[in-house]
Design a protein around this motif. Structure first.
Motif, PDB file in Angstrom:
ATOM      1  N   SER A  92       0.822  -1.214   0.000  1.00 23.06           N
ATOM      2  CA  SER A  92       0.000   0.000   0.000  1.00 23.06           C
ATOM      3  C   SER A  92       0.853   1.260   0.000  1.00 23.06           C
ATOM      4  CB  SER A  92      -0.927  -0.009   1.213  1.00 23.06           C
ATOM      5  OG  SER A  92      -0.173   0.007   2.419  1.00 23.06           O
ATOM      6  N   ALA A  93       2.046   1.192   0.605  1.00 26.06           N
ATOM      7  CA  ALA A  93       2.920   2.360   0.605  1.00 26.06           C
ATOM      8  C   ALA A  93       3.474   2.656  -0.786  1.00 26.06           C
ATOM      9  CB  ALA A  93       4.072   2.160   1.596  1.00 26.06           C
ATOM     10  N   SER A 370     -11.967 -12.829  -4.891  1.00 24.57           N
ATOM     11  CA  SER A 370     -10.718 -12.163  -5.264  1.00 24.57           C
ATOM     12  C   SER A 370     -10.966 -10.771  -5.836  1.00 24.57           C
ATOM     13  CB  SER A 370      -9.951 -13.018  -6.282  1.00 24.57           C
ATOM     14  OG  SER A 370     -10.727 -13.224  -7.452  1.00 24.57           O
ATOM     15  N   VAL A 371     -12.015 -10.630  -6.651  1.00 26.37           N
ATOM     16  CA  VAL A 371     -12.333  -9.300  -7.191  1.00 26.37           C
ATOM     17  C   VAL A 371     -12.734  -8.352  -6.066  1.00 26.37           C
ATOM     18  CG1 VAL A 371     -13.949  -8.024  -8.640  1.00 26.37           C
ATOM     19  CG2 VAL A 371     -12.930 -10.119  -9.489  1.00 26.37           C
ATOM     20  N   GLY A 375     -10.547  -5.114  -5.082  1.00 27.53           N
ATOM     21  CA  GLY A 375     -11.152  -3.789  -5.117  1.00 27.53           C
ATOM     22  C   GLY A 375     -11.048  -3.066  -3.792  1.00 27.53           C
ATOM     23  N   MET A 376     -11.195  -3.794  -2.671  1.00 27.33           N
ATOM     24  CA  MET A 376     -11.066  -3.158  -1.363  1.00 27.33           C
ATOM     25  C   MET A 376      -9.643  -2.726  -1.075  1.00 27.33           C
ATOM     26  SD  MET A 376     -13.526  -5.721   0.852  1.00 27.33           S
ATOM     27  CE  MET A 376     -13.105  -4.906   2.391  1.00 27.33           C
ATOM     28  N   VAL A 377      -8.668  -3.488  -1.545  1.00 27.15           N
ATOM     29  CA  VAL A 377      -7.274  -3.170  -1.243  1.00 27.15           C
ATOM     30  C   VAL A 377      -6.731  -2.083  -2.155  1.00 27.15           C
ATOM     31  CG1 VAL A 377      -4.925  -4.111  -1.221  1.00 27.15           C
ATOM     32  CG2 VAL A 377      -6.811  -5.436  -0.279  1.00 27.15           C
ATOM     33  N   VAL A 385      -6.284  -6.985 -11.425  1.00 21.94           N
ATOM     34  CA  VAL A 385      -5.192  -7.956 -11.299  1.00 21.94           C
ATOM     35  C   VAL A 385      -5.531  -9.105 -10.361  1.00 21.94           C
ATOM     36  CG1 VAL A 385      -3.538  -6.112 -11.713  1.00 21.94           C
ATOM     37  CG2 VAL A 385      -4.075  -6.751  -9.373  1.00 21.94           C
ATOM     38  N   ALA A 386      -6.695  -9.073  -9.699  1.00 16.10           N
ATOM     39  CA  ALA A 386      -6.996 -10.103  -8.705  1.00 16.10           C
ATOM     40  C   ALA A 386      -7.140 -11.481  -9.335  1.00 16.10           C
ATOM     41  CB  ALA A 386      -8.271  -9.725  -7.942  1.00 16.10           C
TER      42      ALA A 386
END
Length: 439
Positions: A92-93, A370-371, A375-377, A385-386
């Motif tokens: 995330s960084a 996975s989607v 999407g949440m991440v 890409v999930a």
């Protein structure tokens, strides 16, 4: 006088026998005393003044076996969860860099067969890479320019049609059996205007954030372009260098899993592009003949959203139906919905199983989860890409399982005689016998 010696002899003989019996009994009593003396003496009476010591069992032996197994698995799961959490924080960084590199991998999987085809006809690697990259980026740039041009050309016409559609919707509501009054419609319109006026600051800040997003998007596009060039030109050496970071014991398995993961990714990207292109062409033709404005830009949006499994098809189809509703009316919207559903049903039941095949087959539940997680991440990029990430992971795990089984069979003692023939029959095929990937 002659009988006295006989009597005395019998008496002496009786005394002798009695003595022998006594000796036997005495010896038997001595043996019993000896046996009793060899046994442990009885415990001495306890002294009330001495401390009482109670021996306790080992705590590890007292804990039930199931609880011990659960505890062992629990702390290992905690370590894995902590590792995943740290990894997610790091990703995330540097989310922009990660998404750009993943996009470069997807684009490379799409363009790499063209480089291999040019190399087969004797074109140098550098020239083949340059030609492929320039052609690919030019095509993508032309698509973006065409979509923007079509939207700008039709925006005024669409605005007028939207206004006409809103007026028709207003008239329909006034004459509908829902008993909607003109005052209620005006109140709803006034409330919308008040909400927009009260949130002017938020809208302005959102616009400024939109500028930041555009800058980040341009940066990501440049990173993806440079990464694609290097992956196309020097992907094999980059993979060999990556293998050096893997421990020596696990290196053979990872070296075999890498090419298979790349083949899975390539098959997924090719199949998705073909399916998305078919969806865009047929849905675009359907809404074009129905008279929906901006049919070509909508077809391009359908093509792009097809890279988001499940969610993308719903969003792009709903967008086409909404445009048809506000511009052409209810009948055209219903017909557009029929076209979208028909094409998507053909895609889901015929095209995807036939084009993608078994190489990237993932369970629908795994696709949905996975989607959603992607999407949440990471938003839209994570949703894109999930599924390929799950497909590649499935391929790698399956190969490593077969590889470990093969190594265990090699290390096991080989049977001899008739059982050797039976073992050769039941031994599974080696995963290392798969054909090598095309360069």
């Amino acid at each position: 006088m002659s009988r006295v010696p006989g009597w005395l002899g019998r008496l002496g003989h009786g005394l002798t026998e009695m003595g022998e019996r006594l000796d036997e009994r005495r010896a038997e009593a001595e043996r019993e005393e000896t046996a009793q003396g060899s046994e442990e003496p009885p415990p001495a009476p306890e002294d009330d003044s001495a401390p009482v010591v109670i021996e306790r069992p080992d705590p590890a032996q007292v804990v039930p076996w199931g609880m011990r197994v659960a505890a062992e698995a629990g702390w290992r799961l905690l370590v894995l969860a902590g590792t995943v959490w740290v990894l997610m924080r790091v990703i995330s960084a540097v989310q922009l860099v990660v998404l750009a590199f993943v996009a470069a991998l997807l684009i490379t999987a799409l363009l790499q067969p063209t480089v291999s085809w040019l190399r087969k006809y004797g074109v140098p690697r550098g020239l083949a890479t340059a030609l492929t990259a320039i052609l690919g980026f030019v095509v993508m740039g032309l698509i973006g320019w065409f979509v923007t041009w079509q939207v700008m050309e039709n925006i005024d016409n669409v605005s007028d049609q939207v206004q006409d559609g809103i007026d028709e919707l207003r008239d329909w509501l006034l004459n509908s059996p829902f008993h909607v009054t003109d005052k209620q419609i005006n109140d709803i319109s006034q409330n919308l205007q008040d909400a927009i006026g009260a949130n002017t600051d938020q809208i302005t800040s959102a616009g400024l954030e939109g500028v930041t997003v555009v800058v980040e998007a341009l940066t990501g596009i440049l990173l993806a372009a440079f990464s694609t060039l290097f992956l196309l030109y020097d992907g094999k050496r980059i993979w060999e260098w990556t293998l050096k970071l893997v421990p020596a014991a696990a290196r053979p398995g990872v070296a075999g899993a890498g090419p298979r993961a790349w083949r899975t990714l390539t098959a997924y990207v090719r199949g998705t592009v073909i399916v998305a292109l078919i969806d865009a062409i047929f849905i675009g033709l359907g809404i074009y003949f129905l008279g929906v404005p901006m049919a070509v830009p909508l077809a391009v949006f359908i093509f792009l959203f097809a890279f988001i499994p499940l969610v993308g098809a719903v969003v792009s189809g709903a967008l086409a139906v909404v445009v048809a509703l506000v511009t052409q009316g209810v009948f055209t919207a219903v017909m557009s919905l029929v076209v979208v559903l028909a094409v998507q049903q053909i895609e889901g039941h015929i095209l995807q199983p036939f084009i993608l095949g078994r190489a990237v087959r993932v369970h629908p539940l795994a696709v949905v989860l996975s989607v959603a997680a992607g999407g949440m991440v990471a938003g839209i990029g994570g949703a894109v890409v999930a599924v390929p990430l799950v497909a590649v992971t499935n391929t790698v795990v399956g190969y490593l399982r077969l590889y470990s089984r093969e190594q265990a069979l090699k290390q096991a003692p080989r049977p001899r005689g008739a059982t050797a023939v039976d073992a050769a029959v039941v031994e599974p095929a080696s995963p290392s016998q798969d054909p090598p990937p095309a360069s």
